[in-house]
Design an enzyme around this catalytic site. Structure first.
Site, PDB file in Angstrom:
ATOM      1  N   ASN A 174      29.045  64.076  -0.381  1.00 51.02           N
ATOM      2  CA  ASN A 174      29.753  64.570  -1.414  1.00 51.02           C
ATOM      3  C   ASN A 174      30.365  63.328  -2.399  1.00 51.02           C
ATOM      4  O   ASN A 174      30.628  63.322  -3.726  1.00 51.02           O
ATOM      5  CB  ASN A 174      31.135  65.375  -1.065  1.00 51.02           C
ATOM      6  CG  ASN A 174      30.620  66.890  -1.118  1.00 51.02           C
ATOM      7  OD1 ASN A 174      29.853  67.193  -1.722  1.00 51.02           O
ATOM      8  ND2 ASN A 174      31.507  67.663  -0.109  1.00 51.02           N
ATOM      9  N   HIS A 231      30.044  66.368  -5.749  1.00 51.12           N
ATOM     10  CA  HIS A 231      30.208  67.857  -5.220  1.00 51.12           C
ATOM     11  C   HIS A 231      29.065  68.681  -5.821  1.00 51.12           C
ATOM     12  O   HIS A 231      28.431  69.398  -4.821  1.00 51.12           O
ATOM     13  CB  HIS A 231      31.552  68.587  -5.568  1.00 51.12           C
ATOM     14  CG  HIS A 231      32.307  69.560  -4.697  1.00 51.12           C
ATOM     15  ND1 HIS A 231      31.811  70.666  -4.602  1.00 51.12           N
ATOM     16  CD2 HIS A 231      33.032  69.358  -3.756  1.00 51.12           C
ATOM     17  CE1 HIS A 231      32.389  71.544  -3.762  1.00 51.12           C
ATOM     18  NE2 HIS A 231      33.073  70.481  -3.036  1.00 51.12           N
ATOM     19  N   ASP A 266      25.491  71.771  12.090  1.00 49.84           N
ATOM     20  CA  ASP A 266      26.195  71.036  10.915  1.00 49.84           C
ATOM     21  C   ASP A 266      25.648  69.906  10.264  1.00 49.84           C
ATOM     22  O   ASP A 266      24.931  69.265  10.960  1.00 49.84           O
ATOM     23  CB  ASP A 266      27.357  70.370  11.460  1.00 49.84           C
ATOM     24  CG  ASP A 266      28.612  70.226  10.709  1.00 49.84           C
ATOM     25  OD1 ASP A 266      29.564  70.599  10.450  1.00 49.84           O
ATOM     26  OD2 ASP A 266      28.576  68.948  10.375  1.00 49.84           O
ATOM     27  N   ASP A 289      26.575  70.679  -3.299  1.00 53.68           N
ATOM     28  CA  ASP A 289      26.272  72.086  -3.342  1.00 53.68           C
ATOM     29  C   ASP A 289      24.864  72.262  -3.215  1.00 53.68           C
ATOM     30  O   ASP A 289      24.182  73.225  -2.540  1.00 53.68           O
ATOM     31  CB  ASP A 289      26.782  72.658  -4.522  1.00 53.68           C
ATOM     32  CG  ASP A 289      28.232  73.207  -4.407  1.00 53.68           C
ATOM     33  OD1 ASP A 289      28.860  72.812  -3.257  1.00 53.68           O
ATOM     34  OD2 ASP A 289      28.733  73.552  -5.334  1.00 53.68           O
ATOM     35  N   GLU A 329      29.986  73.029   5.633  1.00 57.39           N
ATOM     36  CA  GLU A 329      28.609  72.640   6.096  1.00 57.39           C
ATOM     37  C   GLU A 329      27.997  73.126   7.366  1.00 57.39           C
ATOM     38  O   GLU A 329      27.137  72.456   7.769  1.00 57.39           O
ATOM     39  CB  GLU A 329      28.688  71.228   5.560  1.00 57.39           C
ATOM     40  CG  GLU A 329      29.663  70.260   5.875  1.00 57.39           C
ATOM     41  CD  GLU A 329      30.360  70.104   7.180  1.00 57.39           C
ATOM     42  OE1 GLU A 329      31.095  71.214   7.336  1.00 57.39           O
ATOM     43  OE2 GLU A 329      30.510  69.374   7.811  1.00 57.39           O
TER      44      GLU A 329
END
Ligand SMILES: Nc1nc2c(ncn2[C@@H]2O[C@H](COP(=O)(O)OP(=O)(O)OP(=O)(O)O)[C@@H](O)[C@H]2O)c(=O)[nH]1
Length: 308
Positions: free
Chosen positions: A193, A198, A185, A202, A228
Site C-alpha cells: 500500500n 491503496h 495473510d 486493492d 488482508e
C-alpha cells in the site's frame, strides 16, 4: 448460539397459506380450477413467500389444477438458481421470462403428451401471475447474497464465515469426517500500500482472492477474515490434505503477475493450518489456525505452519 428448536419455529409462509385455504398436502388430488379462479388464487398464494424455490414449487403444483404437467424446470444462471421439479418428459414448452426488460430466467413445462394450443395459452396466462413474485424473490436473493459477501474480493464475509464454519463443524462431527482450516495473510501488505498506493493494494487483494478461488474445488469456502487476511474452510480434508492445499495456494500466489507501471511486485502469503480435533469447537479450531499463522509470520513469512 443455540438454533431454535422445531417446536418454537413458526413457518409464517405455511401459516399464511393455511389461512388462505391452501393446506399444501402434496398427496391429496388437486381440485380443478378455472383459469380465472386459478389466476386469482395464484396471485394470493405466490405472494406468501420470498423464496424463489418455494414460489416455483407452489406454481408447479397449482398450475396442474388446470393444465396437467409432468415436470417444470427453471434456471437463472447468474443467480446460480437451477430447479427441476417432477419427472422429465419428451414434450416441452419453454419460456424466457422477463419483466419490463429485466431478465427473470428460463422456465420449461414438460409433459408426456403434446400441449394443445389452448393449454399453451392458459399456461402463458398463468405465467403472468408468476412474474412479480419471482422478480421480488430474485431481488431478495440478491440482497441476502450481498449481505454475506465481501464486495471487493467477492469472497464470503465474516457473517458468512461464522455461519459456514459452525455448519461445517457440526457436519464433520455428525459424519465423523475430517475438517481443516487455512488462515492466510498477505505478507508485508502495508508496504505494498505504502509503496504503490491503496488502489493497487486493492488490486492485489482481488488478485489473491481470485487465485485462491481458482485453486480450490469449492470457491464458496473462501472468506475475507479481515483487511488482508482470508480463511479457507476445507471440508472432508485431513491435516495432510490441508497441508498440500496450503502449499499449492502459497505457490500460486507467488506466481501472480502483479505489475505497477510495468514493474513486477512480489506478493506472498503466510498460512496457518488447523484440523478439527475430537470434540473441538469452531472457535478453538479458528484460534489454532490463527496461532499457526502467527508462527508462520514469526518464522520468516511466505510459509505454512501447522497447528500442533
Ligand atoms: N488497499 C487496501 N489495504 C487494506 C485493506 N484492508 C486493510 N488494508 C491494509 O493492510 C495493511 C495491513 O498491515 P499489517 O497488519 O501491518 O500487516 P502487513 O504489512 O501485511 O505485515 P505482515 O502481515 O506482518 O506481513 C494495513 O496497512 C491496512 O491499511 C483494503 O481493503 N485495501
Amino acid at each position: 448460539m443455540v438454533p431454535p428448536s422445531q417446536s418454537n419455529t413458526i413457518d409464517f409462509d405455511a401459516a399464511k397459506l393455511q389461512r388462505l385455504g391452501f393446506t399444501g398436502s402434496r398427496n391429496l388430488p388437486l381440485k380443478p380450477a378455472s383459469l380465472v379462479e386459478l389466476r386469482h388464487q395464484l396471485s394470493l398464494q405466490l405472494q406468501t413467500s420470498l423464496d424463489a424455490e418455494r414460489i416455483l414449487n407452489l406454481f408447479f403444483r397449482e398450475v396442474q389444477r388446470l393444465v396437467p404437467l409432468d415436470a417444470l424446470a427453471f434456471q437463472h444462471p447468474s443467480h446460480d438458481l437451477r430447479l427441476e421439479l417432477g419427472e422429465r418428459a419428451p414434450h416441452s414448452a419453454g419460456y424466457r421470462l422477463s419483466h419490463e426488460g429485466e431478465y427473470l430466467g428460463e422456465l420449461i413445462f414438460r409433459r408426456k403428451q403434446r400441449f394443445s394450443e389452448e393449454e399453451l395459452i392458459q399456461l402463458e396466462s398463468l405465467l403472468a401471475s408468476l412474474l412479480f413474485p419471482l422478480r421480488n424473490a430474485l431481488l431478495y436473493r440478491t440482497a441476502l447474497q450481498s449481505a454475506l459477501r465481501d464486495p471487493l474480493t467477492d469472497t464470503g464475509n465474516r457473517i458468512a464465515m461464522d455461519q459456514v464454519l459452525q455448519r461445517e463443524v457440526d457436519l464433520a462431527r455428525r459424519n465423523l469426517q475430517p475438517l481443516s482450516l487455512l488462515m492466510l495473510d498477505i505478507d508485508h501488505f502495508k508496504s505494498i500500500n505504502d509503496n504503490h498506493g491503496h488502489a493497487l493494494g486493492d488490486e492485489v487483494l482481488k488478485a489473491v482472492a481470485q487465485t485462491l478461488k481458482n485453486q480450490l474445488r469449492n470457491i464458496d469456502m473462501v472468506f475475507r477474515y479481515g483487511g488482508e487476511e482470508f480463511l479457507v474452510i476445507l471440508s472432508g480434508t485431513n491435516r495432510e490434505g490441508a497441508a498440500l492445499v496450503g502449499e499449492r495456494l502459497r505457490f500460486a500466489v507467488m506466481e501472480l503477475q502483479c505489475l505497477d507501471a510495468g514493474r513486477h511486485i512480489d506478493v506472498s502469503i503466510s498460512l496457518g493450518c488447523s484440523s478439527l480435533l475430537p470434540g473441538e469447537s469452531g472457535e478453538s479450531l479458528l484460534r489454532r489456525a490463527d496461532n499457526a499463522l502467527f508462527v508462520a509470520k514469526r518464522e520468516g513469512r511466505n510459509r505454512l505452519s501447522m497447528a500442533g
